[in-house]
Write a protein that holds these residues in place. Structure first.
Motif, PDB file in Angstrom:
ATOM      1  N   TYR A   1      10.075  14.182  -5.581  1.00  0.00           N
ATOM      2  CA  TYR A   1      10.985  15.403  -5.309  1.00  0.00           C
ATOM      3  C   TYR A   1      12.377  15.126  -5.468  1.00  0.00           C
ATOM      4  O   TYR A   1      13.049  14.083  -5.448  1.00  0.00           O
ATOM      5  CB  TYR A   1      11.048  15.670  -3.717  1.00  0.00           C
ATOM      6  CG  TYR A   1      11.604  16.716  -3.317  1.00  0.00           C
ATOM      7  CD1 TYR A   1      11.346  18.235  -3.478  1.00  0.00           C
ATOM      8  CD2 TYR A   1      13.198  16.518  -2.585  1.00  0.00           C
ATOM      9  CE1 TYR A   1      12.454  19.103  -3.053  1.00  0.00           C
ATOM     10  CE2 TYR A   1      13.976  17.719  -2.453  1.00  0.00           C
ATOM     11  CZ  TYR A   1      13.609  18.903  -2.521  1.00  0.00           C
ATOM     12  OH  TYR A   1      14.397  19.879  -2.055  1.00  0.00           O
ATOM     13  N   GLY A   2      13.071  15.968  -6.223  1.00  0.00           N
ATOM     14  CA  GLY A   2      14.264  16.087  -6.737  1.00  0.00           C
ATOM     15  C   GLY A   2      15.252  17.272  -6.191  1.00  0.00           C
ATOM     16  O   GLY A   2      14.714  18.510  -6.362  1.00  0.00           O
ATOM     17  N   TYR A   3      16.163  17.141  -5.721  1.00  0.00           N
ATOM     18  CA  TYR A   3      17.270  18.300  -5.551  1.00  0.00           C
ATOM     19  C   TYR A   3      18.591  18.167  -6.327  1.00  0.00           C
ATOM     20  O   TYR A   3      19.160  17.248  -6.093  1.00  0.00           O
ATOM     21  CB  TYR A   3      17.598  18.033  -4.026  1.00  0.00           C
ATOM     22  CG  TYR A   3      18.409  19.337  -3.622  1.00  0.00           C
ATOM     23  CD1 TYR A   3      17.960  20.959  -3.620  1.00  0.00           C
ATOM     24  CD2 TYR A   3      19.680  19.283  -3.237  1.00  0.00           C
ATOM     25  CE1 TYR A   3      18.779  21.940  -3.058  1.00  0.00           C
ATOM     26  CE2 TYR A   3      20.619  20.159  -2.779  1.00  0.00           C
ATOM     27  CZ  TYR A   3      20.264  21.585  -2.577  1.00  0.00           C
ATOM     28  OH  TYR A   3      20.874  22.417  -2.450  1.00  0.00           O
ATOM     29  N   THR A   4      18.940  19.110  -6.932  1.00  0.00           N
ATOM     30  CA  THR A   4      20.308  19.155  -7.512  1.00  0.00           C
ATOM     31  C   THR A   4      20.973  20.598  -7.384  1.00  0.00           C
ATOM     32  O   THR A   4      20.521  21.519  -7.529  1.00  0.00           O
ATOM     33  CB  THR A   4      19.915  19.065  -9.164  1.00  0.00           C
ATOM     34  OG1 THR A   4      19.181  17.771  -9.241  1.00  0.00           O
ATOM     35  CG2 THR A   4      21.179  18.966 -10.075  1.00  0.00           C
ATOM     36  N   VAL A   5      22.302  20.302  -7.376  1.00  0.00           N
ATOM     37  CA  VAL A   5      23.300  21.267  -7.255  1.00  0.00           C
ATOM     38  C   VAL A   5      24.135  21.184  -8.386  1.00  0.00           C
ATOM     39  O   VAL A   5      24.908  19.762  -8.341  1.00  0.00           O
ATOM     40  CB  VAL A   5      24.211  21.401  -5.856  1.00  0.00           C
ATOM     41  CG1 VAL A   5      25.082  22.594  -6.141  1.00  0.00           C
ATOM     42  CG2 VAL A   5      23.182  21.766  -4.748  1.00  0.00           C
TER      43      VAL A   5
ATOM     44  N   GLU B   1      10.592   9.469  -4.439  1.00  0.00           N
ATOM     45  CA  GLU B   1       9.301   9.094  -5.008  1.00  0.00           C
ATOM     46  C   GLU B   1       8.651   8.352  -3.969  1.00  0.00           C
ATOM     47  O   GLU B   1       9.081   7.287  -3.207  1.00  0.00           O
ATOM     48  CB  GLU B   1       9.679   8.316  -6.275  1.00  0.00           C
ATOM     49  CG  GLU B   1      10.140   8.989  -7.456  1.00  0.00           C
ATOM     50  CD  GLU B   1      10.062   8.361  -8.541  1.00  0.00           C
ATOM     51  OE1 GLU B   1       9.411   8.482  -9.760  1.00  0.00           O
ATOM     52  OE2 GLU B   1      11.008   7.405  -8.799  1.00  0.00           O
ATOM     53  N   VAL B   2       7.178   8.658  -4.067  1.00  0.00           N
ATOM     54  CA  VAL B   2       6.564   8.132  -2.952  1.00  0.00           C
ATOM     55  C   VAL B   2       4.987   7.857  -3.638  1.00  0.00           C
ATOM     56  O   VAL B   2       4.717   8.627  -4.238  1.00  0.00           O
ATOM     57  CB  VAL B   2       6.081   8.728  -1.613  1.00  0.00           C
ATOM     58  CG1 VAL B   2       5.234   8.142  -0.802  1.00  0.00           C
ATOM     59  CG2 VAL B   2       7.521   9.240  -0.734  1.00  0.00           C
ATOM     60  N   ASN B   3       4.665   6.460  -3.512  1.00  0.00           N
ATOM     61  CA  ASN B   3       3.124   6.117  -3.818  1.00  0.00           C
ATOM     62  C   ASN B   3       2.442   5.734  -3.017  1.00  0.00           C
ATOM     63  O   ASN B   3       3.021   4.692  -2.135  1.00  0.00           O
ATOM     64  CB  ASN B   3       3.302   5.453  -5.095  1.00  0.00           C
ATOM     65  CG  ASN B   3       3.752   6.131  -6.509  1.00  0.00           C
ATOM     66  OD1 ASN B   3       2.828   6.694  -7.172  1.00  0.00           O
ATOM     67  ND2 ASN B   3       5.027   5.975  -6.769  1.00  0.00           N
TER      68      ASN B   3
ATOM     69  N   ARG C   1       0.881  -1.265   0.045  1.00  0.00           N
ATOM     70  CA  ARG C   1      -0.118   0.075   0.291  1.00  0.00           C
ATOM     71  C   ARG C   1       0.832   1.207   0.164  1.00  0.00           C
ATOM     72  O   ARG C   1       0.480   2.275  -0.046  1.00  0.00           O
ATOM     73  CB  ARG C   1      -0.907  -0.009   1.230  1.00  0.00           C
ATOM     74  CG  ARG C   1      -1.937  -1.248   0.989  1.00  0.00           C
ATOM     75  CD  ARG C   1      -2.799  -1.202   2.516  1.00  0.00           C
ATOM     76  NE  ARG C   1      -3.753  -0.186   2.509  1.00  0.00           N
ATOM     77  CZ  ARG C   1      -5.042  -0.033   2.240  1.00  0.00           C
ATOM     78  NH1 ARG C   1      -5.467  -1.237   1.626  1.00  0.00           N
ATOM     79  NH2 ARG C   1      -5.727   0.901   2.354  1.00  0.00           N
ATOM     80  N   LEU C   2       2.327   1.019   0.342  1.00  0.00           N
ATOM     81  CA  LEU C   2       3.278   2.230   0.395  1.00  0.00           C
ATOM     82  C   LEU C   2       4.518   1.852  -0.472  1.00  0.00           C
ATOM     83  O   LEU C   2       4.884   0.946   0.206  1.00  0.00           O
ATOM     84  CB  LEU C   2       3.400   2.702   1.622  1.00  0.00           C
ATOM     85  CG  LEU C   2       4.576   3.684   1.979  1.00  0.00           C
ATOM     86  CD1 LEU C   2       3.923   5.165   1.279  1.00  0.00           C
ATOM     87  CD2 LEU C   2       4.915   3.947   3.285  1.00  0.00           C
ATOM     88  N   MET C   3       4.732   2.747  -1.324  1.00  0.00           N
ATOM     89  CA  MET C   3       6.060   2.480  -2.086  1.00  0.00           C
ATOM     90  C   MET C   3       7.062   3.880  -1.706  1.00  0.00           C
ATOM     91  O   MET C   3       6.205   4.789  -2.079  1.00  0.00           O
ATOM     92  CB  MET C   3       5.898   1.978  -3.589  1.00  0.00           C
ATOM     93  CG  MET C   3       5.214   0.758  -3.582  1.00  0.00           C
ATOM     94  SD  MET C   3       5.278   0.318  -5.386  1.00  0.00           S
ATOM     95  CE  MET C   3       4.280  -1.368  -5.523  1.00  0.00           C
ATOM     96  N   ALA C   4       8.145   3.614  -1.740  1.00  0.00           N
ATOM     97  CA  ALA C   4       9.074   4.821  -1.321  1.00  0.00           C
ATOM     98  C   ALA C   4      10.281   4.471  -2.066  1.00  0.00           C
ATOM     99  O   ALA C   4      11.022   3.375  -1.556  1.00  0.00           O
ATOM    100  CB  ALA C   4       9.309   5.146   0.006  1.00  0.00           C
ATOM    101  N   ASN C   5      10.984   5.210  -2.832  1.00  0.00           N
ATOM    102  CA  ASN C   5      12.494   5.141  -3.436  1.00  0.00           C
ATOM    103  C   ASN C   5      13.166   6.445  -3.191  1.00  0.00           C
ATOM    104  O   ASN C   5      12.637   7.577  -3.311  1.00  0.00           O
ATOM    105  CB  ASN C   5      12.144   4.803  -5.054  1.00  0.00           C
ATOM    106  CG  ASN C   5      11.203   3.756  -5.566  1.00  0.00           C
ATOM    107  OD1 ASN C   5      11.415   2.709  -4.600  1.00  0.00           O
ATOM    108  ND2 ASN C   5      10.842   3.803  -6.503  1.00  0.00           N
ATOM    109  N   VAL C   6      14.412   5.975  -2.896  1.00  0.00           N
ATOM    110  CA  VAL C   6      15.493   7.176  -2.431  1.00  0.00           C
ATOM    111  C   VAL C   6      16.593   7.125  -2.960  1.00  0.00           C
ATOM    112  O   VAL C   6      17.014   5.995  -3.141  1.00  0.00           O
ATOM    113  CB  VAL C   6      15.476   7.535  -0.759  1.00  0.00           C
ATOM    114  CG1 VAL C   6      16.451   8.537  -0.356  1.00  0.00           C
ATOM    115  CG2 VAL C   6      14.234   7.550  -0.304  1.00  0.00           C
TER     116      VAL C   6
END
Length: 745
Positions: free
Chosen positions: A602-606, A587-589, A544-549
Motif C-alpha cells: 500500500y502506498g499513499y501520496t499527496v 509492504e507485507v509478506n 514467516r512474516l515480514m513488514a516494511n513501513v
C-alpha cells in the motif's frame, strides 16, 4: 471455452498464483513441490553487491524469479500498484512510457526515474517498455538515488537483472494463446561449457487490437514484437571475469485508440478516425563487463552502447475529418562507461568509488501536415497568421548532443559509537554539457484555399510572407551539480530502523517547439528534489512474516512541466516554481500456513504545487500534480497443492487485486473548455488470477487479467488549435484470458 476458463478462474479467486518450480537448472520433482514454510531472503544487486533486502536501509522492493513468473510479469508496466507508490500508466504505445514513483515522474521530457538493465543505463523512456524474460530480479528504489545513479534518478531507480548462465544445462520453451488472438512464444538456453558460460533467449509476441476503429472496421492497437538477449561470460580464473551481453528488439505496434468527448451527451464516442496510425521501434543493446579481484577488493568496468530508432505516424485529431497528421521520428546513439572500485569491510568501514561517462546523440524529426478540412476551424480575416491552413506543413528537426562525466563515492560505517548503529555517507559530482541544433520550416500553400458554406475562397499570400518560413538556432549549456546523500540505520532487536536524506537532480534541456515571440523558452532549467524519509524493516515469527513501513517528504523545486504554446499548436516545457510530495508506504509478506503465501503493498501520496503561476491570471498554487495516484494497493496470495508424495504433480491456484487511486489529468485539475467533463480519474481496480497444473517438467497455466472487465480511462487530455477543440480519453484494456504451456529440459 472462454466461459469454462472464467468459471475455473472464478472458483479459485480467493487464492493466489505461485511459480511452477524453481528455475535452478534441470527441473526435478523437488523443484516442483518444494515445501514453503518461511519466507526466503530477497537479494538485491543494485548497489553492486549482493545484499539482503531486509538490511538495506532504503525504501526498495524486489521481485524474485518465482514472483515474476507467479504474477505473469512480462513488462515493467505490469508492476504498477504492486509496488507502493509505483505507477506506470498503460496507454498509447511504447513511444511514451513514463514512470512515476512517489509522485515524481515525467510524461513528455527526460525521465525522472533512472532505468537500468544489467547495470546498463537506459536514458530515454521510449526504451523502457519491452518484453522481460529470463529475469532474476526486478528492483525498484523509491526516492532520489543521485549518489550512485546520478542524473534523472530523482524519483527513484528501476533495475532489471538477467539470470546468469547456469552450471547445468537449462532450457525452456513457452507457448501462449488467448483472447484477441494473443500469441507468445519463448525459447531460452543456459549452460556452462568449461570456463565459458552462455545464456540466450528469444521471445515473439503478437496480438490483435482491443479496440476497433469504426471508420474502417480495423483494429487500432494491435502489436507485434520480437526480442532477443544473450550473455557470454569467460572466467579463466577465480579473480578475473569477462562478460559480453546484448540483444535487440523489433516492435510494430498500432496507434492510440483515443475516444472523443461528446459534450452534448457527456459521454465519449467510439474510436473513429480516418488516418491509420502505427508505431515502430528498432533497438540494439550491447555491453562489455570486466571484473578483476585483488583479494577481497574488486575493480569493475561496464562499457555499453545502445541504439534505437522509432517512427510514430498518427491521426493527430483522432476524428473522421481530414485535419491533422503527425510523423515523429527519433534516432539515438548512446555510449556509457562506468568504472567502480569496491572495497571489502576493513574494520568498521567499506566503500565504493567510481567514475561514469556518457555520450548521447539524439536526433528528432516532426512533420505536421494539415488536411483539407481544417478550413472549417480557421479564421478568415488574416489567413497568413493562422496555422489552420489547408495543406500547410510544418517540419521540425532537432539534434541534441549530450556529454557528461561524474565522480562518486559512498562509505559505509558499521557499529558507530554503539553496536548496531550504521552510517552511510556519499556524494556525486556530476557535469554535463548539451548542444542543441534547431531547424523549423513552415510551408504554406499559395493561394490558400478556404471552403466555406457560401463557396470556395482563394486568398493569395502577402508578398512579405516568406514561404517556407525557416528558423534555425544553435544552443549550448553546461551544468555542474553535487548530489549528497546520508543514511543512518540501527538494528533494534533484529529489526532495521533507518532514516535518510538525499538530493536528486534531473537535467535541463531544450524544447522542440517553443514560443517564437520569446526565444528564451527554447530552453528549460534543471529540477531538484530534496528527500527525507524514515522507515523500519521487520521480520517476525521465524521469518514467516515480514513488514516494511516508510514515510517520506520530498521538496521539489523548478519542476519541469508542459504548457501549451500561445498559438495552441503543440506543447513546450517550462519550469514551475515549487512543489512537494509526501506520503507513506507499507509492504507485507506472510506464510500463515505451509505452501500458502499472502502479500500486500500500500502506498499513499499527496503531491501538490506550492508555487506555480503561469501568468497573472492563471495560478495553480495548491493544485494536485497530474498523473499521480493518491494511493496504490495490491493484495494477493499463493497456494500450492502437492498431488503426490514423489513431487511429480502439483496444482497452483491464484488471484491478485490491484487498485490505483484518484488522480488528475492536468496541472489545472480541470478541463477549461469542457467544464462538465470528468477532470480526474476515479479509483480503479483489476483482479487477475491464475490456475496451473505441473507434471514433472511440463507446466500448464491459465491466466486471466482484469477478470471483472473494469472500465476506466488510462489517459485524458484536451487539444485546441484556434476554433478546433476536443477532449480525448483512452479506455483501459478489457478482460483477457489466455493459456500458457511451459516445458523445461
Amino acid at each position: 471455452m472462454k466461459k469454462m476458463m472464467l468459471l475455473l478462474l472464478s472458483a479459485v479467486a480467493f487464492w493466489g498464483g505461485d511459480a511452477f518450480g524453481k528455475d535452478r537448472g534441470k527441473v526435478t520433482p523437488s523443484d516442483s513441490v518444494e515445501i514453503t514454510k518461511r519466507l526466503e531472503p530477497v537479494i538485491v544487486y543494485s548497489h553492486r553487491r549482493a545484499e539482503d533486502l531486509h538490511i538495506v536501509p532504503l525504501s526498495v522492493s524486489a521481485f524474485t524469479p518465482s514472483k515474476i513468473e507467479r504474477e505473469g510479469i512480462v513488462g515493467i508496466k505490469d508492476v504498477t500498484a504492486r509496488i507502493p507508490n509505483f505507477y506506470m500508466p498503460d496507454y498509447g504505445n511504447k513511444v511514451n512510457s513514463p514512470i512515476y514513483i512517489r509522485g515524481i515522474g515525467s510524461k513528455f521530457n527526460t525521465p525522472s526515474v533512472a532505468f537500468y538493465v544489467d547495470n546498463v543505463p537506459y536514458f530515454d523512456k521510449s526504451t523502457f517498455d519491452f518484453d522481460l524474460f529470463d529475469v532474476k530480479s526486478i528492483e525498484i528504489f523509491r526516492g532520489p538515488q543521485g549518489t550512485l545513479f546520478g542524473r534523472n534518478s530523482m524519483g527513484g531507480t528501476v533495475s532489471v537483472y538477467s539470470k546468469e548462465p547456469s552450471s547445468t544445462m537449462r532450457n525452456r520453451l513457452v507457448a501462449s494463446y488467448g483472447d484477441y488472438n494473443f500469441m507468445r512464444f519463448l525459447a531460452s538456453h543456459s549452460n556452462t561449457y568449461g570456463k565459458v558460460g552462455v545464456a540466450a533467449g528469444v521471445s515473439y509476441a503478437k496480438r490483435d487490437g482491443f479496440f476497433t476503429n469504426s471508420f474502417n472496421g480495423k483494429k487500432v492497437d494491435n502489436l507485434e514484437n520480437l526480442n532477443t538477449k544473450f550473455s557470454v561470460s569467460y572466467k579463466p580464473n577465480e579473480t578475473f571475469t569477462v562478460k559480453v551481453i546484448g540483444g535487440f528488439g523489433l516492435n510494430n505496434d498500432g496507434g492510440n485508440p483515443f475516444n472523443v468527448y461528446d459534450a452534448s451527451t457527456g459521454a465519449f464516442k467510439d474510436v473513429n478516425f480516418n488516418e491509420e496510425s502505427y508505431y515502430t521501434r528498432n533497438m540494439v543493446n550491447g555491453a562489455a563487463v570486466l571484473s578483476k579481484k585483488f583479494g577481497d577488493f574488486e575493480l569493475r568496468n561496464v562499457t555499453s552502447y545502445q541504439y534505437f530508432q522509432d517512427h510514430q505516424h498518427l491521426d493527430n485529431d483522432y476524428t473522421a475529418e481530414d485535419l491533422y497528421t503527425n510523423d515523429f521520428l527519433q534516432y539515438q546513439n548512446l555510449i556509457t562507461d562506468e568504472l567502480v572500485f569496491l572495497t571489502p569491510k576493513i574494520g568498521k568501514w567499506s566503500s565504493q568509488t567510481g567514475a561514469f561517462f556518457f555520450s548521447q546523440k539524439m536526433d528528432k524529426g516532426f512533420d505536421i501536415k494539415n488536411g483539407n478540412d481544417v478550413s472549417r476551424y480557421m479564421g478568415v480575416k488574416d489567413p497568413s497568421k493562422t496555422k489552420n491552413i489547408p495543406n500547410a506543413a510544418v517540419n521540425t528537426q532537432t539534434g541534441e548532443k549530450s556529454n557528461g562525466i561524474a565522480f562518486f563515492h559512498q562509505s559505509q560505517f558499521s557499529d558507530v559509537f554503539i553496536k548496531g548503529l550504521n552510517v552511510s555517507l556519499g556524494g556525486r559530482l556530476d557535469y554535463e554539457n548539451k548542444k542543441f541544433d534547431y531547424y523549423n520550416a513552415v510551408k504554406l500553400p499559395n493561394p490558400i484555399v478556404i471552403t466555406t458554406p457560401s463557396g470556395v475562397i482563394k486568398v493569395p499570400l502577402p508578398a512579405n510572407v516568406p514561404n517556407p518560413m525557416v528558423t534555425t538556432k544553435d544552443y549550448s549549456k553546461d551544468k555542474l551539480v553535487f548530489l549528497p546523500k546520508a543514511t543512518v540505520s540501527y538494528d533494534l532487536l533484529g529489526q532495521n530502523v533507518y532514516a535518510s536524506w538525499g538530493l536528486g537532480y534531473k537535467s535541463g534541456g531544450f524544447n522542440t517547439s517553443y514560443d517564437k515571440s520569446n526565444p528564451k523558452t527554447i530552453a528549460y532549467n534543471p529540477e531538484f528534489a530534496e528527500n527525507v524519509e524514515m522507515g523500519v524493516k521487520t521480520k517476525w515469527l521465524d521469518s514467516r512474516l515480514m513488514a516494511n513501513v516508510s514515510v517520506f517528504y520530498t521538496d521539489w523545486r523548478d519542476q519541469q512541466i508542459n504548457v501549451f504554446l500561445p498559438s495552441g499548436e503543440g506543447l513546450m516545457i517550462t519550469n514551475a516554481g515549487h512543489s512537494f510530495t509526501k506520503g507513506a508506504e507499507l509492504e507485507v509478506n506472510a506464510i500463515p500456513f505451509t505452501n500458502v503465501q499472502l502479500y500486500g503493498a500500500y502506498g499513499y501520496t499527496v503531491a501538490k504545487f506550492l508555487d506555480y503561476r503561469m501568468n497573472d491570471a492563471t495560478v495553480y498554487d495548491g493544485n494536485y500534480l497530474p498523473f499521480v495516484p493518491r494511493s496504490t494497493l495490491s493484495l494477493g496470495g499463493s497456494y500450492r497443492i502437492n498431488l503426490d508424495d514423489r513431487g511429480n504433480s502439483t496444482i497452483v491456484l491464484g488471484v491478485d487485486y490491484e487498485r490505483v487511486g484518484k488522480h488528475y489529468w492536468n496541472d489545472a485539475n480541470a478541463f477549461s473548455k469542457f467544464a462538465n467533463a470528468p477532470s480526474f480519474q476515479r479509483p480503479w481496480f483489476n483482479i487477475n488470477a491464475t490456475v496451473g497444473y505441473t507434471y514433472k517438467n511440463l507446466n500448464l497455466t491459465l491466466r486471466g487479467k482484469n477478470l471483472t472487465n473494469e472500465r476506466y480511462n488510462t489517459y485524458m487530455y484536451e487539444y485546441e488549435v484556434e476554433k478546433f477543440q476536443n477532449l480525448y480519453a483512452q479506455k483501459a484494456k478489457p478482460r483477457m484470458v489466455f493459456v500458457e504451456l511451459t516445458y523445461r529440459f
